[in-house]
Scaffold this motif. Structure first.
Motif, PDB file in Angstrom:
ATOM      1  N   UNK A 164      -6.075  -7.679   5.336  1.00 18.17           N
ATOM      2  CA  UNK A 164      -6.307  -7.904   4.033  1.00 18.17           C
ATOM      3  C   UNK A 164      -4.868  -8.039   3.279  1.00 18.17           C
ATOM      4  N   UNK A 165      -5.005  -8.457   1.822  1.00 18.63           N
ATOM      5  CA  UNK A 165      -3.729  -8.710   1.376  1.00 18.63           C
ATOM      6  C   UNK A 165      -4.133  -8.744  -0.264  1.00 18.63           C
ATOM      7  N   UNK A 166      -3.154  -8.146  -1.009  1.00 14.95           N
ATOM      8  CA  UNK A 166      -3.305  -7.886  -2.529  1.00 14.95           C
ATOM      9  C   UNK A 166      -1.895  -8.182  -3.241  1.00 14.95           C
ATOM     10  N   UNK A 167      -2.036  -8.719  -4.374  1.00 15.49           N
ATOM     11  CA  UNK A 167      -0.687  -8.975  -5.192  1.00 15.49           C
ATOM     12  C   UNK A 167      -1.059  -8.775  -6.633  1.00 15.49           C
ATOM     13  N   UNK A 168      -0.032  -8.341  -7.017  1.00 15.45           N
ATOM     14  CA  UNK A 168       0.009  -8.272  -8.530  1.00 15.45           C
ATOM     15  C   UNK A 168       1.386  -8.257  -9.312  1.00 15.45           C
ATOM     16  N   UNK A 169       1.353  -8.716 -10.590  1.00 14.62           N
ATOM     17  CA  UNK A 169       2.767  -8.843 -11.109  1.00 14.62           C
ATOM     18  C   UNK A 169       2.679  -7.978 -12.562  1.00 14.62           C
ATOM     19  N   UNK A 283      -5.955   1.289   0.606  1.00 13.61           N
ATOM     20  CA  UNK A 283      -4.461   1.314   0.876  1.00 13.61           C
ATOM     21  C   UNK A 283      -3.833   1.289  -0.456  1.00 13.61           C
ATOM     22  N   UNK A 284      -3.057   2.259  -0.987  1.00 12.54           N
ATOM     23  CA  UNK A 284      -2.255   1.842  -2.312  1.00 12.54           C
ATOM     24  C   UNK A 284      -0.932   1.847  -2.013  1.00 12.54           C
ATOM     25  N   UNK A 285      -0.306   0.638  -2.455  1.00 11.56           N
ATOM     26  CA  UNK A 285       1.315   0.436  -2.272  1.00 11.56           C
ATOM     27  C   UNK A 285       1.831   0.410  -3.500  1.00 11.56           C
ATOM     28  N   UNK A 286       2.944   1.174  -3.762  1.00 12.26           N
ATOM     29  CA  UNK A 286       3.826   1.632  -5.102  1.00 12.26           C
ATOM     30  C   UNK A 286       5.177   1.526  -4.750  1.00 12.26           C
ATOM     31  N   UNK A 287       5.573   0.796  -5.954  1.00 17.11           N
ATOM     32  CA  UNK A 287       7.068   0.766  -6.205  1.00 17.11           C
ATOM     33  C   UNK A 287       7.155   1.461  -7.316  1.00 17.11           C
ATOM     34  N   UNK A 288       8.180   2.565  -7.353  1.00 16.19           N
ATOM     35  CA  UNK A 288       8.399   3.465  -8.641  1.00 16.19           C
ATOM     36  C   UNK A 288       9.323   2.771  -9.421  1.00 16.19           C
ATOM     37  N   UNK A 298      -0.217  -1.998  -5.952  1.00 17.55           N
ATOM     38  CA  UNK A 298      -1.247  -2.977  -5.284  1.00 17.55           C
ATOM     39  C   UNK A 298      -2.408  -2.167  -4.602  1.00 17.55           C
ATOM     40  N   UNK A 299      -3.763  -2.463  -4.722  1.00 20.19           N
ATOM     41  CA  UNK A 299      -4.658  -1.833  -3.981  1.00 20.19           C
ATOM     42  C   UNK A 299      -5.342  -2.736  -3.065  1.00 20.19           C
ATOM     43  N   UNK A 300      -5.249  -2.255  -1.739  1.00 20.91           N
ATOM     44  CA  UNK A 300      -5.981  -2.978  -0.674  1.00 20.91           C
ATOM     45  C   UNK A 300      -7.088  -2.080  -0.083  1.00 20.91           C
ATOM     46  N   UNK A 301      -8.327  -2.599  -0.307  1.00 16.97           N
ATOM     47  CA  UNK A 301      -9.506  -1.813   0.178  1.00 16.97           C
ATOM     48  C   UNK A 301      -9.726  -2.114   1.643  1.00 16.97           C
ATOM     49  N   UNK A 302      -9.927  -0.951   2.432  1.00 14.16           N
ATOM     50  CA  UNK A 302     -10.238  -1.117   4.006  1.00 14.16           C
ATOM     51  C   UNK A 302     -11.616  -0.237   4.337  1.00 14.16           C
ATOM     52  N   UNK A 303     -12.086  -0.431   5.246  1.00 13.87           N
ATOM     53  CA  UNK A 303     -13.373   0.036   5.591  1.00 13.87           C
ATOM     54  C   UNK A 303     -12.999   0.878   6.630  1.00 13.87           C
ATOM     55  N   UNK A 304     -13.609   2.170   6.673  1.00 16.57           N
ATOM     56  CA  UNK A 304     -13.369   3.117   8.079  1.00 16.57           C
ATOM     57  C   UNK A 304     -15.146   3.079   8.717  1.00 16.57           C
ATOM     58  N   UNK A 305     -15.021   2.756   9.998  1.00 15.38           N
ATOM     59  CA  UNK A 305     -16.293   2.569  10.760  1.00 15.38           C
ATOM     60  C   UNK A 305     -16.036   3.755  11.730  1.00 15.38           C
ATOM     61  N   UNK A 306     -17.115   3.651  12.728  1.00 13.63           N
ATOM     62  CA  UNK A 306     -17.368   4.612  13.792  1.00 13.63           C
ATOM     63  C   UNK A 306     -17.125   4.081  14.944  1.00 13.63           C
ATOM     64  N   UNK A 307     -17.390   2.735  15.450  1.00 13.00           N
ATOM     65  CA  UNK A 307     -17.357   2.212  16.606  1.00 13.00           C
ATOM     66  C   UNK A 307     -15.955   1.048  16.353  1.00 13.00           C
ATOM     67  N   UNK A 308     -15.184   1.233  17.162  1.00 16.20           N
ATOM     68  CA  UNK A 308     -13.961   0.222  17.138  1.00 16.20           C
ATOM     69  C   UNK A 308     -13.999  -1.243  17.564  1.00 16.20           C
ATOM     70  N   UNK A 399      -8.591 -11.709   1.771  1.00 18.92           N
ATOM     71  CA  UNK A 399      -8.962 -10.907   0.477  1.00 18.92           C
ATOM     72  C   UNK A 399      -7.694 -10.947  -0.534  1.00 18.92           C
ATOM     73  N   UNK A 400      -8.060 -11.825  -1.599  1.00 15.64           N
ATOM     74  CA  UNK A 400      -6.927 -11.945  -2.657  1.00 15.64           C
ATOM     75  C   UNK A 400      -7.222 -10.979  -3.838  1.00 15.64           C
ATOM     76  N   UNK A 401      -6.483 -10.183  -4.332  1.00 18.26           N
ATOM     77  CA  UNK A 401      -6.907  -9.304  -5.345  1.00 18.26           C
ATOM     78  C   UNK A 401      -5.741  -9.371  -6.322  1.00 18.26           C
ATOM     79  N   UNK A 402      -5.786 -10.192  -7.464  1.00 12.77           N
ATOM     80  CA  UNK A 402      -4.438 -10.292  -8.247  1.00 12.77           C
ATOM     81  C   UNK A 402      -4.818  -9.682  -9.694  1.00 12.77           C
ATOM     82  N   UNK A 403      -3.917  -8.873 -10.014  1.00 12.58           N
ATOM     83  CA  UNK A 403      -3.827  -7.963 -11.368  1.00 12.58           C
ATOM     84  C   UNK A 403      -2.834  -8.560 -12.027  1.00 12.58           C
TER      85      UNK A 403
END
Length: 404
Positions: A164-169, A283-288, A298-308, A399-403
């Motif tokens: 998954x990938x996310x990008x913002x400017x 997942x939240x990736x932040x540059x201060x 940027x925010x990257x959604x992830x899914x947590x399951x029970x069977x790998x 997954x493209x999420x652009x803000x």
């Protein structure tokens, strides 16, 4: 109270208290008395599965309370003596010494959510036991247990094995003069995981400004939405795991290469089967950014399951076998999934207050759900995060999420 030395619920077997829908719970109530008790009408056991939410908004006279409840099962039995509604029920004598009162209960064979605990809501499964004493305070004890909820098999999720990938400017202004944008990009090595596994995060901040990037931070965040009976809702965000990396100066690039975040024992996304509590992860990736109140994020959604994912899916996602050999009667062999261990939820045990208001006979009731957790190899991806593999036949594998 001085006569009652032990009053507890014990499950048969290894007594870890982990069961699944349709399974029969067997155990016994253990009571130890220093001397005989002649004021007992009966011993009652209740089996309960339910979810509950509660929160308030506003303050003082303007405060409004919200709540919701779902009941999955509730059954009451008398395991010794009589109930208070029985005709002619009278006090009986329970002799001194140790007593065992066996019980069994079949959990309904229906989809049930995993247990969950938080200050604003919970999903609980419990055995409640009461020593009924006419005209006196009753003695109470409880035992909470884990029900294995609806399995979430990552192998059934097409997006699970691909990144998954996310990008913002973000453009900041200095003395009313616009500067170049700060572009933030983050990728995860897969789209779905199980507890015990590592999420590998790669991120870059292209700093086209005169401000410095103080540091880089990556977080695994749990977002829980609580609903009331009237469908009002509130949301709470909790950081579960976090790590940091170095930033960069003005007009430079800060990079974090495949930072691993080990997923603790947490409930899966959902939970399915519950309509008043919804759990999501990101997942939240932040540059201060220095000297500002803003962050490059940027925010990257992830899914947590029970069977790998099956072992063949742990490696490079681009190496997926599309055509299966057809020589063995068109039968494909699916690798067996590793078995989980059940670990106490991150955050550990917490005190569960008595709903009835009575003190528990023996100290505080401490409890935490248990979730399936795996011990899987943690290998960072070998592919370049700027050129991630794509799913076969997919026009948009990432997954493209652009803000802006």
């Amino acid at each position: 109270m001085g006569k009652l030395r032990v009053f507890e619920v014990i499950f048969d077997g290894d007594d870890i208290g982990v069961f699944q829908s349709g399974e029969v719970i067997r155990g016994f109530i253990k009571i130890v008395l220093d001397e005989a008790k002649n004021d007992v009408r009966g011993i009652q056991i209740k089996f309960v599965g339910e979810a509950y939410t509660h929160w308030s908004e506003g303050s003082g006279k303007d405060s409004t309370s919200y709540s919701g409840r779902e009941v999955y099962f509730k059954e009451k039995v008398i395991c010794w003596g009589k109930g208070k509604h029985h005709v002619g029920a009278s006090s009986l004598s329970l002799e001194s010494g140790e007593h065992h009162f066996p019980f069994s209960f079949q959990i309904p064979n229906v989809p049930l959510p995993f247990p969950f605990e938080s200050p604003m809501g919970w999903i609980r499964y419990k055995v409640v036991c009461k020593i009924d004493r006419p005209w006196k305070f009753d003695h109470h004890t409880e035992r909470l247990f884990t029900v294995i909820g609806i399995p979430m098999d990552l192998n059934q999720m097409p997006h699970a094995r691909y990144p998954s990938r996310a990008e913002s400017s973000k453009t900041i202004c200095c003395l009313c003069c616009g500067q170049g944008p700060i572009t933030t990009i983050a990728s995860t090595d897969k789209g779905a995981y199980v507890p015990g596994q590592s999420i590998f995060v790669s991120g870059t901040v292209h700093n086209n400004s005169s401000r410095s990037i103080v540091d880089l931070a990556v977080k695994l965040i749990q977002i829980v939405t609580y609903f009331s009976s009237g469908r009002s809702h509130t949301t709470r965000r909790t950081t579960l795991v976090k790590d940091k990396g170095p930033g960069c100066g003005a007009w430079e690039v800060a990079t974090m290469d495949w930072k691993p975040l080990v997923i603790p024992s947490i409930p899966p996304s959902g939970p399915q089967g519950c309509n008043i509590i919804k759990i999501e992860y990101q997942i939240q990736f932040v540059g201060g950014i220095s000297s500002t109140n803003w962050d490059a994020e940027v925010i990257v959604p992830v899914t947590i399951g029970t069977i790998p994912l099956h072992p063949t899916s742990y490696t490079d996602p681009s190496a997926v076998v599309i055509d299966q050999p057809s020589s063995i009667a068109n039968v494909s062999i699916v690798p067996a999934s590793p078995l989980p261990s059940y670990q106490v939820a991150c955050g550990g045990l917490r005190e569960i207050p008595s709903k009835s208001g009575h003190d528990y006979t023996f100290g505080k009731l401490m409890y935490a759900p248990q979730y399936p957790t795996y011990n899987l190899p943690a290998q960072p991806p070998s592919w370049n995060p700027t050129q991630p593999p794509q799913a076969p036949g997919s026009r948009q594998a990432i997954l493209q999420l652009t803000g802006h």
